[in-house]
Structures are given as structure tokens and as C-alpha cells.
Design a protein around this motif. Structure first.
Motif, short mmCIF file in Angstrom:
data_model
loop_
_atom_site.label_atom_id
_atom_site.label_comp_id
_atom_site.label_asym_id
_atom_site.label_seq_id
_atom_site.Cartn_x
_atom_site.Cartn_y
_atom_site.Cartn_z
N GLN A 1 5.41 8.24 28.05
CA GLN A 1 6.98 8.92 27.82
C GLN A 1 6.76 9.85 26.90
O GLN A 1 7.68 11.01 26.79
CB GLN A 1 7.74 7.76 27.51
CG GLN A 1 7.40 7.01 26.26
CD GLN A 1 7.96 5.55 26.24
OE1 GLN A 1 8.33 5.15 27.41
NE2 GLN A 1 7.68 5.01 25.30
N HIS A 2 5.91 9.83 25.71
CA HIS A 2 5.82 10.76 24.81
C HIS A 2 5.53 12.22 25.10
O HIS A 2 5.80 13.14 24.49
CB HIS A 2 4.71 10.27 23.70
CG HIS A 2 3.35 10.05 24.17
ND1 HIS A 2 3.21 9.02 24.98
CD2 HIS A 2 2.30 10.92 24.19
CE1 HIS A 2 1.92 9.06 25.40
NE2 HIS A 2 1.41 10.04 24.81
N GLN A 3 4.92 12.39 26.45
CA GLN A 3 4.76 13.55 26.84
C GLN A 3 5.85 14.26 27.48
O GLN A 3 5.91 15.43 27.11
CB GLN A 3 3.39 13.45 28.05
CG GLN A 3 2.34 12.78 27.50
CD GLN A 3 1.23 12.89 28.80
OE1 GLN A 3 1.38 12.90 29.94
NE2 GLN A 3 -0.12 12.89 28.50
N GLY A 4 6.58 13.43 28.26
CA GLY A 4 8.08 14.12 28.56
C GLY A 4 8.75 14.27 27.45
O GLY A 4 9.70 15.15 27.60
N GLU A 5 8.82 13.53 26.43
CA GLU A 5 9.87 13.74 25.21
C GLU A 5 9.10 15.17 24.58
O GLU A 5 10.16 15.67 23.97
CB GLU A 5 9.52 12.80 24.27
CG GLU A 5 10.18 11.55 24.56
CD GLU A 5 11.75 11.88 24.86
OE1 GLU A 5 12.40 12.22 23.99
OE2 GLU A 5 12.52 11.39 26.05
N PHE A 6 7.87 15.49 24.64
CA PHE A 6 7.70 16.58 23.98
C PHE A 6 8.29 17.86 24.62
O PHE A 6 8.75 18.82 24.01
CB PHE A 6 6.05 16.76 24.06
CG PHE A 6 5.28 18.05 23.47
CD1 PHE A 6 4.73 18.02 22.35
CD2 PHE A 6 5.45 19.26 23.92
CE1 PHE A 6 4.14 19.28 21.61
CE2 PHE A 6 4.90 20.42 23.51
CZ PHE A 6 4.32 20.30 22.21
N LEU A 7 8.32 17.95 26.00
CA LEU A 7 8.87 19.02 26.81
C LEU A 7 10.52 18.79 26.49
O LEU A 7 11.28 19.87 26.19
CB LEU A 7 8.72 18.68 28.31
CG LEU A 7 7.30 18.35 28.98
CD1 LEU A 7 7.14 18.20 30.06
CD2 LEU A 7 6.69 19.80 28.44
N ALA A 8 11.00 17.69 26.42
CA ALA A 8 12.53 17.53 25.85
C ALA A 8 12.71 18.29 24.54
O ALA A 8 13.67 18.78 24.38
CB ALA A 8 13.08 16.07 26.05
N GLY A 9 11.99 17.81 23.79
CA GLY A 9 12.13 18.47 22.26
C GLY A 9 11.89 19.97 22.24
O GLY A 9 12.70 20.71 21.80
N ALA A 10 10.96 20.46 23.13
CA ALA A 10 10.80 21.83 23.03
C ALA A 10 11.80 22.58 23.77
O ALA A 10 12.47 23.78 23.32
CB ALA A 10 9.34 22.16 23.79
N LEU A 11 12.56 21.99 24.85
CA LEU A 11 13.60 22.67 25.50
C LEU A 11 14.82 22.45 24.67
O LEU A 11 15.79 23.48 24.58
CB LEU A 11 13.86 21.70 26.86
CG LEU A 11 15.16 22.20 27.57
CD1 LEU A 11 15.05 23.62 28.15
CD2 LEU A 11 15.64 21.25 28.69
N ALA A 12 15.03 21.49 24.26
CA ALA A 12 15.97 21.22 23.18
C ALA A 12 16.27 22.31 22.15
O ALA A 12 17.14 23.14 22.03
CB ALA A 12 16.26 19.95 22.56
N GLN A 13 14.96 22.52 21.52
CA GLN A 13 14.96 23.56 20.44
C GLN A 13 15.10 25.07 21.01
O GLN A 13 15.93 25.80 20.44
CB GLN A 13 13.58 23.42 19.81
CG GLN A 13 13.39 24.09 18.45
CD GLN A 13 14.53 23.62 17.34
OE1 GLN A 13 15.39 24.50 17.06
NE2 GLN A 13 14.32 22.23 16.82
N SER B 1 9.86 19.84 19.37
CA SER B 1 10.84 20.64 18.80
C SER B 1 9.76 21.61 17.83
O SER B 1 10.32 22.80 17.63
CB SER B 1 11.52 19.88 17.99
OG SER B 1 12.34 20.37 16.97
N THR B 2 9.02 20.79 17.03
CA THR B 2 8.14 21.71 16.09
C THR B 2 7.44 22.50 16.94
O THR B 2 7.07 23.76 16.40
CB THR B 2 7.15 20.55 15.23
OG1 THR B 2 8.12 19.74 14.60
CG2 THR B 2 6.55 21.52 14.07
N HIS B 3 6.97 22.38 17.83
CA HIS B 3 6.03 23.37 18.56
C HIS B 3 6.85 24.56 19.23
O HIS B 3 6.23 25.59 18.97
CB HIS B 3 5.44 22.67 20.08
CG HIS B 3 4.40 23.52 20.61
ND1 HIS B 3 2.98 23.33 20.48
CD2 HIS B 3 4.43 24.34 21.80
CE1 HIS B 3 2.42 24.04 21.21
NE2 HIS B 3 3.17 24.81 21.99
N ALA B 4 8.08 24.54 19.51
CA ALA B 4 8.71 25.47 19.87
C ALA B 4 9.25 26.50 18.68
O ALA B 4 9.71 27.53 18.77
CB ALA B 4 9.98 24.79 20.79
#
Length: 363
Positions: A145-157, A187-190
Motif C-alpha cells: 500500500q505504501h507504493q499507492g500512497e506515494f502516488l496519492a501524496g504526489a497527486l495531492a501535492q 508529497s515530498t517528491h512532488a
């Protein structure tokens, strides 16, 4: 007979279950044949349906498999009393060829009893990745799930105007923190300077507190995209998003799809959801079990690469997320699938590292 057995087992104390194990159940299975070709029924054991998320999506996959493969499919709900987990599991194992469950509490109960049901196939999904499976008639699915959350955080940012996004979670645990860890990294990546407000409700059902915490993130921290990882309590987060006119991100299932008919105003706040495709993974596993192809006694880890952990890219997502941002997220998804982009997980993570990640992005 089944109901009588369930009533009897529910009266057994937790202590006696621990002391006697499953001796009274040994050899109780009345199913004929030893091969997968004899499979005629499947049961999904869950606390309750109706969460419009994790459990409902899982049942959708089980139900569809039952219809498509011509076998009986049943949802067995035990309620909120954890003492009923073991009796319900035993009763269901006696009556069905395939028994599906989620969570390590079921695993612990099953470890004492699995040998008494050699003709029953058990499928455990969303099992902790560090669990060491040693039961030969159990197939365990771990979601990355942490992989999908990475995408969610990047999108949110990318969708944020303030640079601050939020995450409202249920009860703190390693599993829940795994969501947060991935979300923060995305988020930090984005946006290296972006902030992430995070709160724990202490419950997966308290919608009122969930809404209160969400509103605090909006009003005090200026968060303008909120992600809920709180089960049924997540409705409170979406209610806060609706009230404040900001985006929400769902979890586990495509939650907009669940609400679009019953509560369209709530549905319109849900930009996307970080989905664990329980329906896909369970449908696939049931079908392969019937065909004799599932490697029982093993545990698999499925994530972005397998198409099981994905963002819900429905028509609403396509309409409201700019093409440039969609392309950016698609690129990250491809990098994760190819192993080029590694996402840290909370499992096995030192507490100091978790604190560093969480505190490093506080508004």
C-alpha cells in the motif's frame, strides 16, 4: 446445524479455546473429495459489510467469482465482538470449501486449527508483510500500500494551492503508518517544501471526530487536499471537504463510485482513491484455486507492478486532474512498477525514522 454450532462456539470462553485448541473440530469437515475440482463454495468472513470501502470491495470480488464460476458465495458477518472471530472461523471452515478473511487476528486463530481442516482452502488478504506463513492450506496476500500512497501524496501535492495537504487516519499502528509513510514520501517528491498535516482518530468508526480533525487541518494548517485512511470514519473527512469546498482522496476502494448515487455531494469531493483491488485479487485467487493453480502455503506481495495497488482513474479523475499532472502520476507509477523508484515502508522502520518523516513535514 450450522447455526447451532455457531451458538455453541460463541459460548466457549476465550480461555478454553486457547487451552483446548480445535480438538473438538478435528475431522469435522463433511466436504467430499480432496482436490480443487471439488470446490463448490466460498465464504468471506468479515466484521460487517456496508463500509463502502475495504470490506464491500472484497465482497464484490468474491460475489462475482461465485457467479462466474458457478459456486455458492456467502458473506459471513461476525459484528464488532472480537471474541467471535475464532468461533466464526471454525464454523465457516466446517461449512465452506474456501474461507476468505483479512487481518492477523484471523491468522493467529487459524494457526491453532488449520490442520483440522485439510480440505478447506484459506485465503488471507491484507496480511502483514513480515508474517512468516507456515500453514500449507493458506494463501496469504500482502498489499504494498505504501507504493499507492506515494502516488496519492504526489497527486495531492500537485493539486494543492497552499502546499499543505492532510491525512486523517484511524488508529495508529504499523499498518496505518505504512499509509502515512508512503503519502509523505510522495508529497515530498512532488514538492520538497510541501507540508503534510497528520492526525489519528483513535477509531475507525467515529465520523464526528474524523470531521473535527479534518477541519483543524484545514482551518489551522491550511491543508486543502485531505486523504482519509480511517475506514467508516472517513465519511467525516469527506463531510469536512464538502463543507470547505476542497478535494478529498479516498482509500481502499473507489469511494466516489460507492457514494455517487446515494450521496452525490460527498462523491463530488472525492478526486480519487488509493485503491487496494481486493475485488481483483480475490477474484483472481478464487479462480486460480478452482483451477488448482494457487500455490497454497505461500505468501505473495502485490502492488503497483501487479495492478493491484492503483489510484482510481475514473471519469471524474480524468475530468478534474490536469493532463500534465496525470502524465506526471503515470510516470511515477511506471517508475515504481519498474523498480526504478523505491518507496520506504513503515514495516521494519525504526521509530526514529518514522518520527523524522512525520515531523519533517509538519505545517
Amino acid at each position: 446445524m450450522k447455526k447451532q454450532m455457531a451458538i455453541f462456539l460463541s459460548l466457549v470462553t476465550a480461555g478454553s479455546i486457547l487451552l483446548t485448541g480445535c480438538g473438538d473440530q478435528k475431522g469435522a469437515s463433511s466436504k467430499s473429495g480432496d482436490g480443487d475440482s471439488e470446490i463448490k463454495s466460498v465464504a468471506f468472513v468479515t466484521g460487517a459489510l456496508g463500509d463502502k470501502s475495504f470490506a464491500d470491495l472484497a465482497w464484490a470480488g468474491v460475489k462475482k467469482a461465485g457467479e462466474d464460476y458457478g459456486i455458492e458465495a456467502k458473506a459471513v458477518e461476525y459484528g464488532s465482538d472480537k471474541a467471535k472471530i475464532t468461533p466464526t472461523l471454525l464454523d465457516t471452515a466446517e461449512a465452506y470449501d474456501i474461507v476468505i478473511f483479512t487481518g492477523n487476528e484471523f491468522v493467529e486463530a487459524l494457526e491453532r486449527c488449520y490442520q483440522d481442516y485439510p480440505n478447506t482452502k484459506f485465503i488471507g488478504f491484507d496480511i502483514d508483510p513480515d508474517y512468516d506463513l507456515k500453514m500449507e492450506n493458506v494463501f496469504a496476500i500482502t498489499y504494498m500500500q505504501h507504493q499507492g500512497e506515494f502516488l496519492a501524496g504526489a497527486l495531492a501535492q500537485r493539486m494543492s494551492s497552499t502546499g499543505t495537504i492532510g491525512c486523517v487516519m484511524g488508529m495508529e499502528s504499523v499498518g496505518i503508518n505504512d499509509f502515512l509513510v508512503g503519502y509523505i514520501q510522495g508529497s515530498t517528491h512532488a514538492n520538497p517544501n510541501g507540508k503534510v498535516a497528520s492526525s489519528y482518530i483513535g477509531s475507525f468508526s467515529d465520523t464526528t471526530k474524523a470531521k473535527e480533525l479534518a477541519l483543524v487541518q484545514v482551518q489551522q494548517n491550511r491543508a486543502d487536499v485531505l486523504h482519509q485512511v480511517a475506514g467508516g470514519a472517513g465519511l467525516g473527512v469527506f463531510s469536512a471537504c464538502q463543507e470547505k469546498g476542497i478535494w478529498g482522496i479516498g482509500v481502499d476502494a473507489d469511494q466516489r463510485e460507492f457514494f455517487v448515487d446515494s450521496q452525490p455531494q460527498i462523491a463530488d469531493t472525492i478526486l480519487t482513491s488509493m485503491t487496494k483491488r481486493n475485488d481483483t485479487s480475490l477474484y483472481k485467487t478464487i479462480g486460480e484455486t478452482i483451477k488448482g493453480e494457487t500455490p497454497y502455503g505461500t505468501k505473495v506481495k502485490w502492488g503497483v507492478k501487479e495492478g493491484i495497488i492503483v489510484l482510481a482513474e475514473n471519469d471524474y479523475y480524468q475530468k478534474n486532474v490536469p493532463q500534465e499532472t496525470r502524465d506526471y502520476i503515470d510516470g511515477l507509477e511506471g517508475e515504481i512498477a519498474a523498480g526504478e523508484l523505491k518507496v520506504e515502508t513503515a514495516y521494519g522502520m525504526e521509530q526514529s525514522r518514522l518520527v523524522q518523516l512525520r515531523d519533517g513535514v509538519k505545517p
